[in-house]
Design a protein around this motif. Sequence first.
Motif, mmCIF file in Angstrom:
data_model
loop_
_atom_site.group_PDB
_atom_site.id
_atom_site.type_symbol
_atom_site.label_atom_id
_atom_site.label_comp_id
_atom_site.label_asym_id
_atom_site.label_seq_id
_atom_site.Cartn_x
_atom_site.Cartn_y
_atom_site.Cartn_z
ATOM 1 N N MET A 326 0.787 -1.005 -0.069
ATOM 2 C CA MET A 326 0.075 -0.072 -0.077
ATOM 3 C C MET A 326 0.917 1.144 0.139
ATOM 4 N N ARG A 327 2.155 1.227 0.797
ATOM 5 C CA ARG A 327 2.863 2.292 0.890
ATOM 6 C C ARG A 327 3.262 2.653 -0.540
ATOM 7 N N ARG A 328 3.846 1.581 -1.296
ATOM 8 C CA ARG A 328 4.484 1.929 -2.786
ATOM 9 C C ARG A 328 3.283 2.422 -3.652
ATOM 10 N N ARG A 329 2.089 1.852 -3.465
ATOM 11 C CA ARG A 329 0.920 2.418 -4.288
ATOM 12 C C ARG A 329 0.608 3.849 -3.977
ATOM 13 N N VAL A 330 0.574 4.413 -2.808
ATOM 14 C CA VAL A 330 0.426 5.573 -2.592
ATOM 15 C C VAL A 330 1.579 6.437 -3.081
ATOM 16 N N ILE A 331 2.846 6.068 -2.779
ATOM 17 C CA ILE A 331 4.128 6.887 -3.370
ATOM 18 C C ILE A 331 3.810 7.103 -4.943
ATOM 19 N N ALA A 332 3.684 5.684 -5.746
ATOM 20 C CA ALA A 332 3.530 5.739 -6.872
ATOM 21 C C ALA A 332 2.426 6.671 -7.414
ATOM 22 N N LYS A 333 1.265 6.792 -6.958
ATOM 23 C CA LYS A 333 0.234 7.636 -7.332
ATOM 24 C C LYS A 333 0.734 9.066 -6.809
ATOM 25 N N THR A 334 1.338 9.294 -5.918
ATOM 26 C CA THR A 334 1.736 10.765 -5.779
ATOM 27 C C THR A 334 2.488 10.988 -6.881
ATOM 28 N N MET A 335 3.505 10.470 -7.045
ATOM 29 C CA MET A 335 4.375 10.924 -8.400
ATOM 30 C C MET A 335 3.532 11.124 -9.686
ATOM 31 N N LEU A 336 2.685 9.862 -9.707
ATOM 32 C CA LEU A 336 1.901 10.285 -11.084
ATOM 33 C C LEU A 336 1.158 11.459 -11.097
ATOM 34 N N ALA A 337 0.506 11.980 -9.847
ATOM 35 C CA ALA A 337 -0.171 13.237 -9.704
ATOM 36 C C ALA A 337 0.522 14.300 -9.995
ATOM 37 N N LEU A 338 1.864 14.372 -9.828
ATOM 38 C CA LEU A 338 2.906 15.482 -10.044
ATOM 39 C C LEU A 338 3.246 15.334 -11.570
ATOM 40 N N GLY A 339 2.699 14.266 -12.410
ATOM 41 C CA GLY A 339 3.279 14.221 -13.638
ATOM 42 C C GLY A 339 4.564 13.687 -13.824
ATOM 43 N N LEU A 340 5.053 12.682 -12.863
ATOM 44 C CA LEU A 340 6.425 12.230 -13.003
ATOM 45 C C LEU A 340 6.411 10.813 -13.277
ATOM 46 N N PRO A 341 7.301 10.196 -14.023
ATOM 47 C CA PRO A 341 7.166 8.824 -14.399
ATOM 48 C C PRO A 341 7.642 8.092 -13.156
ATOM 49 N N VAL A 342 6.847 6.781 -13.089
ATOM 50 C CA VAL A 342 7.168 6.181 -11.994
ATOM 51 C C VAL A 342 8.097 4.910 -12.188
ATOM 52 N N LEU A 343 9.329 5.065 -11.571
ATOM 53 C CA LEU A 343 10.324 4.118 -11.714
ATOM 54 C C LEU A 343 10.433 3.353 -10.212
ATOM 55 N N SER A 344 10.694 1.915 -10.500
ATOM 56 C CA SER A 344 10.724 1.264 -8.953
ATOM 57 C C SER A 344 11.993 1.688 -8.146
ATOM 58 N N ARG A 345 12.925 2.207 -8.769
ATOM 59 C CA ARG A 345 13.953 2.304 -7.954
ATOM 60 C C ARG A 345 13.734 3.813 -7.108
ATOM 61 N N HIS A 346 12.853 4.566 -7.765
ATOM 62 C CA HIS A 346 12.443 5.976 -7.031
ATOM 63 C C HIS A 346 11.571 5.496 -5.872
#
Length: 384
Positions: A326-346
């Motif tokens: 769930m943590r990773r999903r929230v982080i990924a969604k936050t990045m997407l909301a900022l228009g950032l690409p989501v890479l697993s290392r980030h």
Amino acid sequence: MAYSSRLRTAIGDLKSCLKSQGLGLQDPAFAQHGSHEPLPDAPLVLVACSGGRDSMALAALTSTVCASLGLRAGTLIVDHGLQEGSAQVADQCAQHCRSLGLDPVQLLTVRVAQAGSGLEASARQARYQALVQAAKAKTADLVLLAHTKSDQAETVLMDLMHSSGLDSITGMPASFRLDGVSFARPFLRLTREETTGICSDLGLEWWDDPSNGDGADAGHPLPVDYPLRSRIRHDLLPYMEDFFGGDLTSHLAHSASLAAQDQEYLEQQAQELMVRLVGFEPLASVAQSPTTSPNSAKLTTAAPTSAGPQAASIQARGLAAQHPAMRRRVIAKTMLALGLPVLSRHVEAIDQLIANWHGQGPIHLPSGYSAARQKHVIHLCKYR
Ligand SMILES: Nc1ncnc2c1ncn2[C@@H]1O[C@H](COP(=O)(O)OP(=O)(O)OP(=O)(O)O)[C@@H](O)[C@H]1O
């Protein structure tokens, strides 16, 4: 005409699909025998038709089913202009559709840019753009796509190579919204063999796209310059089915639909956490359900404001108490909301700031962004 079991399944699935979109019987009179013209302002269903076997079968059945419900039914035919004679193919498809009683029948000519994402992806993008524009112009209620269970299995195999985690096996959603237009895929339970059978049942002619490799020798692999989907269809899937000795197509499609349900649930949970634990600047609404992309129900933006949020702050302690998934999903969604690409290392590095905090420095992200922890808050913003 034999009322085959494949026809029954197809008609049943088409009716359920329309009903799930709020397009049921308009008036009891339409369920009775005799011909009844739909009202000029009846809801309009448009079939995206390439002239291939799947979409010809869908066009024919949509015409009949919509007439029995009092709905209007038409088609949109896109000419990508990528093959010699494509205008003629589109024209013939339009004639077939008119003879099936579909109205309106609209031909859309698109220009496919040779973008870096490849010709197939550019053609798909141009096609969806044209379909959306035409559907809006006609104030259509729904656009139907003729993807089958076979397409779904191929999509899962393709996605496995391009993304990872649960999102890589959810396949194509049965319905989605794109730029305010509703799309649905009523044939996801039918194989290509069944849609081909339906064309024979109904005496329909269709066109085989030479780049699909349909007529190619089954014993020889397609050349590597064929589209990946065609090579999976022609070479990989038959090989795997042979290897496993089972109906891998159904298995993959079924797994995709189960995974899509799991993903939908996880998305809802993540969305609720976003509302509680993530703040955006300027303010972004994260309470709405996420939009989905045409080819899958993958994570997309968390509904940012029209300009999009520029910075986000995540409550680290609240999120640290959650399961890593769930943590990773929230982080990924936050990045997407900022228009950032989501890479697993980030995502992994930001997760370490949350769950394994020992004074690490900021994490550099694309587009000049960074993620840094201050006390109990993770700030994602552009370097100052
Ligand atoms: N040129 C086009 N014009 C309109 N719709 C299209 C076109 N190409 C594809 N589509 C829609 O997208 C669906 C999937 O496309 P895809 O390229 O996998 O199918 P196809 O093999 O070209 O045709 P079919 O699915 O009809 O056999 C089609 O079933 C159809 O609904």
